[in-house]
Scaffold this motif. Structure first.
Motif, PDB file in Angstrom:
ATOM      1  N   UNK A 182      48.237  84.011  23.972  1.00 16.82           N
ATOM      2  CA  UNK A 182      49.657  84.212  23.733  1.00 16.82           C
ATOM      3  C   UNK A 182      50.341  82.890  23.378  1.00 16.82           C
ATOM      4  N   UNK A 183      51.100  82.914  22.284  1.00 15.18           N
ATOM      5  CA  UNK A 183      51.904  81.781  21.850  1.00 15.18           C
ATOM      6  C   UNK A 183      53.231  82.326  21.327  1.00 15.18           C
ATOM      7  N   UNK A 184      54.120  81.426  20.973  1.00 13.14           N
ATOM      8  CA  UNK A 184      55.351  81.845  20.331  1.00 13.14           C
ATOM      9  C   UNK A 184      55.021  82.540  19.006  1.00 13.14           C
ATOM     10  N   UNK A 185      55.760  83.577  18.641  1.00 16.14           N
ATOM     11  CA  UNK A 185      55.501  84.236  17.353  1.00 16.14           C
ATOM     12  C   UNK A 185      55.660  83.246  16.192  1.00 16.14           C
ATOM     13  N   UNK A 186      55.007  83.553  15.099  1.00 18.35           N
ATOM     14  CA  UNK A 186      55.153  82.757  13.889  1.00 18.35           C
ATOM     15  C   UNK A 186      56.574  82.901  13.348  1.00 18.35           C
ATOM     16  N   UNK A 187      57.026  81.898  12.609  1.00 18.71           N
ATOM     17  CA  UNK A 187      58.376  81.944  12.044  1.00 18.71           C
ATOM     18  C   UNK A 187      58.326  82.229  10.551  1.00 18.71           C
ATOM     19  N   UNK A 188      57.405  83.076  10.164  1.00 19.17           N
ATOM     20  CA  UNK A 188      57.236  83.423   8.749  1.00 19.17           C
ATOM     21  C   UNK A 188      57.177  84.942   8.618  1.00 19.17           C
ATOM     22  N   UNK A 189      57.548  85.477   7.458  1.00 23.69           N
ATOM     23  CA  UNK A 189      57.449  86.929   7.272  1.00 23.69           C
ATOM     24  C   UNK A 189      55.997  87.411   7.340  1.00 23.69           C
ATOM     25  N   UNK A 190      55.810  88.594   7.866  1.00 24.83           N
ATOM     26  CA  UNK A 190      54.498  89.254   7.848  1.00 24.83           C
ATOM     27  C   UNK A 190      54.631  90.569   7.089  1.00 24.83           C
ATOM     28  N   UNK A 191      53.726  90.786   6.166  1.00 27.11           N
ATOM     29  CA  UNK A 191      53.642  92.054   5.444  1.00 27.11           C
ATOM     30  C   UNK A 191      52.271  92.649   5.738  1.00 27.11           C
ATOM     31  N   UNK A 192      52.236  93.903   6.160  1.00 25.09           N
ATOM     32  CA  UNK A 192      50.983  94.577   6.486  1.00 25.09           C
ATOM     33  C   UNK A 192      50.739  95.722   5.512  1.00 25.09           C
ATOM     34  N   UNK A 193      49.471  95.920   5.159  1.00 23.24           N
ATOM     35  CA  UNK A 193      49.060  97.015   4.288  1.00 23.24           C
ATOM     36  C   UNK A 193      48.072  97.897   5.038  1.00 23.24           C
ATOM     37  N   UNK A 194      48.243  99.210   4.882  1.00 22.30           N
ATOM     38  CA  UNK A 194      47.345 100.173   5.513  1.00 22.30           C
ATOM     39  C   UNK A 194      46.886 101.188   4.486  1.00 22.30           C
ATOM     40  N   UNK A 195      45.627 101.617   4.607  1.00 23.03           N
ATOM     41  CA  UNK A 195      45.133 102.723   3.796  1.00 23.03           C
ATOM     42  C   UNK A 195      45.455 104.029   4.506  1.00 23.03           C
ATOM     43  N   UNK A 196      46.066 104.965   3.803  1.00 20.35           N
ATOM     44  CA  UNK A 196      46.514 106.194   4.483  1.00 20.35           C
ATOM     45  C   UNK A 196      45.355 107.024   5.014  1.00 20.35           C
ATOM     46  N   UNK A 197      44.137 106.801   4.469  1.00 19.35           N
ATOM     47  CA  UNK A 197      42.968 107.551   4.946  1.00 19.35           C
ATOM     48  C   UNK A 197      41.964 106.653   5.661  1.00 19.35           C
ATOM     49  N   UNK A 198      42.408 105.494   6.144  1.00 16.06           N
ATOM     50  CA  UNK A 198      41.513 104.578   6.846  1.00 16.06           C
ATOM     51  C   UNK A 198      41.089 105.203   8.176  1.00 16.06           C
ATOM     52  N   UNK A 199      39.769 105.434   8.378  1.00 19.92           N
ATOM     53  CA  UNK A 199      39.332 106.060   9.627  1.00 19.92           C
ATOM     54  C   UNK A 199      39.285 105.099  10.806  1.00 19.92           C
ATOM     55  N   UNK A 200      39.395 103.798  10.534  1.00 25.40           N
ATOM     56  CA  UNK A 200      39.227 102.821  11.614  1.00 25.40           C
ATOM     57  C   UNK A 200      40.539 102.203  12.080  1.00 25.40           C
ATOM     58  N   UNK A 201      41.513 102.084  11.188  1.00 26.28           N
ATOM     59  CA  UNK A 201      42.815 101.509  11.548  1.00 26.28           C
ATOM     60  C   UNK A 201      43.896 102.399  10.941  1.00 26.28           C
ATOM     61  N   UNK A 202      44.596 103.113  11.794  1.00 29.72           N
ATOM     62  CA  UNK A 202      45.640 104.001  11.307  1.00 29.72           C
ATOM     63  C   UNK A 202      46.904 103.198  10.973  1.00 29.72           C
ATOM     64  N   UNK A 203      47.689 103.640   9.980  1.00 29.31           N
ATOM     65  CA  UNK A 203      48.883 102.883   9.588  1.00 29.31           C
ATOM     66  C   UNK A 203      49.806 102.537  10.755  1.00 29.31           C
ATOM     67  N   UNK A 204      50.014 103.487  11.674  1.00 29.44           N
ATOM     68  CA  UNK A 204      50.939 103.228  12.785  1.00 29.44           C
ATOM     69  C   UNK A 204      50.464 102.082  13.676  1.00 29.44           C
ATOM     70  N   UNK A 205      49.164 101.838  13.697  1.00 29.61           N
ATOM     71  CA  UNK A 205      48.640 100.778  14.556  1.00 29.61           C
ATOM     72  C   UNK A 205      48.992  99.383  14.049  1.00 29.61           C
TER      73      UNK A 205
END
Length: 256
Positions: A182-205
């Motif tokens: 655990x550290x202080x959060x980064x001070x930069x924007x984060x953009x995440x991409x998800x595959x709608x049919x990804x069986x291993x990582x669901x978009x909501x995660x």
């Protein structure tokens, strides 16, 4: 660019001296810089897409496998003579995140953005990685084919498999052993991409990545599976190009 820094780029690849901004890309487990081959054409002139070649694979296959965040941060710093951003897919997302934190620790100018795809937030337990790391070869390959990241025909390529599997397993072991501190959060924007049919990582995660930035967070869902960003790099470019064009340092957003 030093000779040492040049080892981190694919053979024949050179940074664009006229680029306004650089996008430094890190691969998925078992992958190499070639996985980003189509990305350069997807982005407009002025955006220099530089996939980093990790040790033990492709043009660096004769080097011992090692994922050393300190060394990767030094490689990034060598190419950060202008505004830059970090992109990572799956395992590459975790490497990019840890690299951004290491650069902050060194008081190096931060990237203008951290872009992640198909990866759980670094503080989220991922029992799948540990399970994959110990699967027999045939079951591991079958699972990866189901994710869309490996053509079924590769099962017949004995010599290719002999090169891929040791790197893949070493990457999975690194991921399984990675401990979030655990550290202080980064001070930069984060953009995440998800595959709608990804069986291993669901978009909501992927929403949990928002907890790791004091800047803005955006989540984009793409058609496709775990490797959706490679299936349509032009879609990624449409999202990121406006952000990469903002070459000034982003001010942290207010409380969410």
């Amino acid at each position: 660019m030093t000779t040492e820094a040049g080892r981190w780029l694919p053979s024949g690849r050179r940074p664009d001296p006229d680029a306004a901004v650089r996008l430094l890309c890190l691969p998925h487990a078992g992958g190499g810089a070639s996985s980003y081959r189509a990305w350069r054409a997807a982005f407009p002139p002025g955006v220099d897409v530089l996939p980093l070649q990790l040790t033990g694979r492709e043009t660096r296959r004769r080097e011992p496998h090692s994922i050393d965040i300190g060394e990767i941060a030094s490689a990034v710093a060598a190419y950060a003579d202008r505004p830059y951003a970090l992109f990572g897919l799956s395992m590459g997302a975790r490497i990019a995140f840890e690299t951004a934190r290491e650069l902050r620790h060194r008081r190096f100018p931060p990237p203008i953005g951290l872009y992640v795809a198909a990866a759980l937030p670094p503080d989220a337990p991922d029992p799948l990685v540990g399970r994959l790391a110990v699967l027999p070869d045939d079951e591991l390959l079958t699972e990866l084919i189901g994710w869309g990241g490996m053509p079924a025909a590769i099962l017949a390529e004995t010599e290719l498999l002999a090169m891929i599997l040791p790197v893949l397993r070493a990457d999975l072991r690194w991921l399984a052993a990675a401990v979030h501190r655990r550290q202080e959060p980064l001070e930069i924007p984060i953009v995440a991409f998800a595959g709608e049919d990804d069986p291993s990582v669901r978009p909501a995660q992927l929403i949990g990545w928002a907890d790791h930035t004091l800047g803005t967070f955006d989540l984009h869902t793409l058609p496709g599976s775990h490797f959706a960003v490679h299936e349509d790099p032009a879609a990624v470019a449409r999202v990121l190009t406006p952000r990469l064009g903002r070459t000034g340092r982003a001010a942290p957003a207010g409380p969410r």
